[in-house]
Every structure is written in structure tokens, then in C-alpha cells.
Design an enzyme around this catalytic site. Structure first.
Site, mmCIF file in Angstrom:
data_model
loop_
_atom_site.group_PDB
_atom_site.id
_atom_site.type_symbol
_atom_site.label_atom_id
_atom_site.label_comp_id
_atom_site.label_asym_id
_atom_site.label_seq_id
_atom_site.Cartn_x
_atom_site.Cartn_y
_atom_site.Cartn_z
ATOM 1 N N PRO A 86 28.163 68.553 36.161
ATOM 2 C CG PRO A 86 28.194 70.822 35.840
ATOM 3 C CD PRO A 86 27.748 69.635 35.588
ATOM 4 C CD GLU A 113 23.133 77.815 32.431
ATOM 5 O OE1 GLU A 113 23.735 77.649 33.466
ATOM 6 O OE2 GLU A 113 24.031 78.313 31.269
ATOM 7 N NE ARG A 151 44.153 53.670 29.235
ATOM 8 C CZ ARG A 151 44.731 53.275 30.451
ATOM 9 N NH1 ARG A 151 44.153 52.877 31.446
ATOM 10 N NH2 ARG A 151 45.941 52.889 30.506
ATOM 11 C CG ASP A 166 47.267 52.300 33.097
ATOM 12 O OD1 ASP A 166 48.137 52.187 32.519
ATOM 13 O OD2 ASP A 166 46.197 51.949 33.211
#
Ligand code: JFB
Length: 222
Positions: A86, A113, A151, A166
Site C-alpha cells: 500500500p 502487516e 496484455r 484502450d
């Protein structure tokens, strides 16, 4: 491209990596993805991969030893070692394109954690976060990362599904799209799309993309 994924939950990858485009590109040999269980890099009877944080606090951290052993076994001179966290740099379409050029990725999925800081210091080249929301661990984040990167490897998408078309590729969202029938439950496909006038269709699509981006994602317009 080769890709080694280090995780405590290898089965999380069984679904996403064995379907559709990822399955076909693996079978075609365009990408070689291996998923490794970090417990296989322990040596104690109970295959312990976690420990309590120094200084106290809730939860557990991943011990450095199994991660060091795995990365040192797998890495080569041209490897890029990525940590899902994160606290990582935001993952974007631009970053996906950069990672798609790497010959070898080693992706460390955090769990608990997080990981002992010495993993970052000594092994990791890039820390990546897939977005500003909290996941329970790094495995789903890594699956998303691999999907977005693979991709973009040349040959993975067929000619019909070009990555150039895209959403995001041109920095804008895609506008509305329609397929048959021309009228469905009283809702008509815009006449311009049925007109056969390719230049007019292109102009309409560009305008719709700008409008939708302005409404929904003005941040993309800068
Ligand atoms: C990634 C993770 C946890 C500490 C730990 C390992 N965008 C993202 N959200 N959450 C993660 C992520 C990415 N990439 C993520 C690795 C780990 C979450 N956790 C759980 C949650 C909050 N704080 C452990």
C-alpha cells in the site's frame, strides 16, 4: 517475458492466470509465469514465514529469510524485483507499459502487516500499489498487476483487440459503444454509427471520449 510470483497463497493465482488471454499467452510461450509458495523457502519443521514486529504493535510481519532465499535463487542480472505494498508508487497504464518491457519480473506479494524493511533495502527495485484502498494482502494486487502488464507484451493481444484502442491509451476514457440490434427495447443506436461515414464516426467518437472524460475523470485532462 518471464515472471516469478512469490506468495503465501499460490492458489489465488490459479483462476486469473489460467483464463482467457493470460492462458493463451502462456500456452503460446509469450510469457512464462511461475507461482512460488514462500513456505517452500523455509527450513524449519513448521515452515514459519512470519514473526512479531520489534517495538511491539499489532499483527505479524513477514520474516526476511524465506524472501531473501527465494529472490536470491530466482534473480538474474536483468531481473526487476517488485514489491506489492500500500506504500508503493501508484500503478498506472504508463507504469504497466514500462514493466511490460522488462525481461524478468520477480513479484513479492506481501502478507500480514507487510515485510521486514530489509527486504526493501536489499532486494526490491520497485514498490507498487494498485490503488488507494486497503486489501488483505498483496496477492490480488499482484494478479491485477500481472494482468495489466502481460496484455501489453507484443503479440499477447490479437490484431482485433489492440492495446492502442484502450481506455487510457490515448489518455482519455472511451465513449459509448453499441452492437446489434440497431434498436433494442426502444433504444436506438446513434444514426452516425450506422452512416458508414468513417471520418464522421471517428470525429463523433473523439468528441464522446472528451465529453465522458470531462464529466467523469476531469483529472485525466490535466
Ligand atoms: C499490498 C497488503 C495490509 C498494511 C498491510 C501485504 N493497493 C493496495 N492496497 N493494499 C495493498 C495494495 C497493493 N499493492 C496491499 C500488500 C499487502 C496490502 N497487506 C495488508 C493492509 C494495510 N496495511 C499486506
Amino acid at each position: 517475458m518471464e515472471c516469478d510470483i512469490l506468495t503465501l497463497f499460490p492458489r489465488i493465482f490459479e483462476g486469473p492466470l489460467d483464463e482467457s488471454i493470460l492462458k493463451r499467452s502462456r500456452e503460446a510461450g509469450l510469457v512464462k509465469i511461475k507461482v512460488h509458495n514462500l513456505r517452500d523457502f523455509t527450513h524449519d519443521k513448521h515452515r514459519v514465514v512470519d514473526d512479531r514486529p520489534y517495538g511491539g504493535g499489532p499483527g505479524m510481519l513477514m520474516k526476511p529469510e524465506p524472501i531473501f532465499e527465494a529472490v536470491e535463487k530466482l534473480r538474474r542480472a536483468d531481473s526487476c524485483v517488485v514489491l506489492m505494498t500500500p506504500q508503493g508508487a501508484p500503478f498506472t497504464q504508463r507504469r504497466a507499459g514500462e514493466f511490460a518491457c522488462k525481461p524478468h519480473l520477480i513479484i513479492i506479494c506481501g502478507h500480514y502487516e507487510g515485510v521486514d524493511e530489509r527486504v526493501r533495502e536489499a532486494l526490491v527495485h520497485e514498490e507498487v500499489s494498485i490503488g488507494d484502498y486497503v486489501l488483505t494482502n498483496g496477492a490480488l494486487a499482484a494478479a491485477v498487476f500481472v494482468d495489466a502488464v502481460v496484455r501489453l507484451i507484443p503479440g499477447v493481444l490479437g490484431g482485433e483487440q489492440s492495446a492502442d484502442d484502450d481506455s487510457f491509451a490515448g489518455g482519455l476514457l472511451e465513449g459509448p459503444q453499441y452492437t446489434r440490434p440497431p434498436e433494442f427495447r426502444g433504444m436506438r443506436v446513434p444514426d452516425i454509427l450506422l452512416s458508414g461515414d468513417h471520418a464522421a464516426v471517428a470525429e463523433w467518437r473523439a468528441e464522446q471520449a472528451r465529453k465522458r472524460t470531462k464529466e467523469r475523470r476531469p483529472d485525466l485532462l490535466g
